[in-house]
Scaffold this motif. Structure first.
Motif, PDB file in Angstrom:
ATOM      1  N   TRP A  87       0.844  -1.203   0.000  1.00 12.29           N
ATOM      2  CA  TRP A  87       0.000   0.000   0.000  1.00 12.29           C
ATOM      3  C   TRP A  87       0.878   1.252   0.000  1.00 12.29           C
ATOM      4  O   TRP A  87       0.562   2.236  -0.667  1.00 12.29           O
ATOM      5  CB  TRP A  87      -0.923   0.000   1.221  1.00 12.29           C
ATOM      6  N   ASP A 189      -4.841  -1.141   6.683  1.00 20.93           N
ATOM      7  CA  ASP A 189      -5.114  -2.507   6.228  1.00 20.93           C
ATOM      8  C   ASP A 189      -4.771  -3.452   7.372  1.00 20.93           C
ATOM      9  O   ASP A 189      -4.432  -4.605   7.151  1.00 20.93           O
ATOM     10  CB  ASP A 189      -4.211  -2.779   5.001  1.00 20.93           C
ATOM     11  N   LYS A 250      -9.820  -1.450   6.646  1.00 22.18           N
ATOM     12  CA  LYS A 250     -10.323  -2.788   6.290  1.00 22.18           C
ATOM     13  C   LYS A 250     -11.088  -3.386   7.460  1.00 22.18           C
ATOM     14  O   LYS A 250     -10.637  -3.326   8.594  1.00 22.18           O
ATOM     15  CB  LYS A 250      -9.147  -3.703   5.948  1.00 22.18           C
ATOM     16  N   TYR A 287     -13.908  -2.799   2.636  1.00 19.25           N
ATOM     17  CA  TYR A 287     -13.214  -1.551   2.957  1.00 19.25           C
ATOM     18  C   TYR A 287     -14.227  -0.442   3.191  1.00 19.25           C
ATOM     19  O   TYR A 287     -15.182  -0.298   2.432  1.00 19.25           O
ATOM     20  CB  TYR A 287     -12.221  -1.194   1.841  1.00 19.25           C
TER      21      TYR A 287
END
Ligand SMILES: C[S@@+](CC[C@H](N)C(=O)[O-])C[C@H]1O[C@@H](n2cnc3c(N)ncnc32)[C@H](O)[C@@H]1O
Length: 305
Positions: A87, A189, A250, A287
């Motif tokens: 990411w 995440d 997430k 998400y």
């Protein structure tokens, strides 16, 4: 003797059949996993493009949908649970040469070139102070210095800096102001631990891997543990994100989805749910995106309502 023989024969047959069954189960599940990895186009493409994991495509698809990143706009991005760093690679590429990306992970990991990182637990209040200091003062972090090797980033200065912040009313010694909310985009995440490959010597974190939430396959457990990490990311957003800033986290879906969405709606003007096509169909991951952070958000109101 005879009876022993009689007994041992069926028993040994039994164990042999069990072990064969065990080996078969083991090898077929491994084969299934390997097959899935090999046939997964995102995994192959990530390898070809030099991306650290297929997770990169999920963030790309989120960004394609809502335009989190702006090229060469000096955006500051905080990547929570960044390891191994896919990411962060996307954030770096999409913010351009003026972007400042800080990854935070409880596990030791060498960040991608151009990304800064600290090894810290997002659930700790001190971690927020470190993040604030990093973005306000643009600390230069060196991976290889002796201090980092011996103690981890910032350990030598943390207490002094925090005291200084309080005493000096948030003015740095060089005259620059320590910003309360210095970040434009927070992405999280956080969940499954990335396999720890280094840093086992570090006294602060040598049991971090054992403390990590790992996906259990038990939906309710995965859901509640990921809710805690989403709450932690949201607290970071309330504390550190600029008004107008954007947020992604997430969640493994479950019965408290709506609760998280309601909390997000108190913090952001626009809240969306999104399942990128790069996220496997069988995965319960989802998400949440928050756009346009509101001004003067009160943390207690968000979590007590
Ligand atoms: C799925 S991985 C992130 C993958 C990453 N987005 C990428 O693209 O490479 C989740 C990460 O969250 C981290 N994590 C989980 N709980 C954390 C916590 N409390 N503080 C910091 N990091 C955490 C784990 O160590 C793990 O590396």
């Amino acid at each position: 003797m005879n009876s022993l023989l009689l007994l041992s024969q069926p028993l040994s047959k039994f164990w042999r059949s069990q072990s064969i069954r065990y080996v078969r189960w083991n090898s077929s599940s491994k084969a299934r996993w390997l097959g899935r990895q090999r046939s997964d186009s995102f995994t192959r493409e990530a390898k070809v493009l030099g991306l650290r994991s297929r997770a990169a495509f999920k963030l790309q698809q989120i960004d394609d949908k809502v335009q989190l990143f702006k090229k060469n706009a000096s955006q500051r991005v905080l990547d929570l649970g960044y390891a191994p760093g896919a990411w962060s690679q996307v954030a770096l590429e999409r913010t351009g040469s003026t972007g400042v990306i800080l990854g935070v992970d409880i596990l030791p990991c060498s960040p991608p070139r151009g990304v800064s990182s600290i090894q810290a637990n997002v659930l700790a209040r001190k971690t927020h102070e470190l993040i604030r200091l990093f973005f306000s003062k643009h600390f230069q972090l060196y991976q290889e210095d002796q201090l980092h090797k011996d103690h981890g980033y910032f350990q030598h200065m943390l207490e002094e800096e925090l005291m200084f912040l309080k005493q000096q009313n948030a003015i740095n010694s060089d005259g620059s102001v320590i910003e309360d909310t210095p970040i434009d985009v927070i992405i999280s995440d956080m969940y499954e631990p990335w396999p720890q490959t280094e840093g086992f010597w570090n006294n602060f974190t040598n049991s971090a891997y054992d403390r990590m939430a790992n996906t259990t396959g038990i939906a309710i457990k995965d859901h509640s543990m990921s809710m805690d990490l989403c709450d932690a990311a949201l607290v970071a957003a309330i504390d550190l994100l600029k008004p107008g800033g954007s947020f992604v986290c997430k969640l493994y879906t479950g019965k408290e989805d709506q609760l998280l969405e309601n909390r997000l709606k108190q913090v952001f003007r626009d809240v969306q749910r999104f399942k990128p096509s790069a996220s496997r169909n069988e995965s319960k991951e989802l998400y949440f995106i928050g756009l346009g952070k509101k001004k003067n958000v009160n943390k207690l109101d968000v979590f007590l309502n």
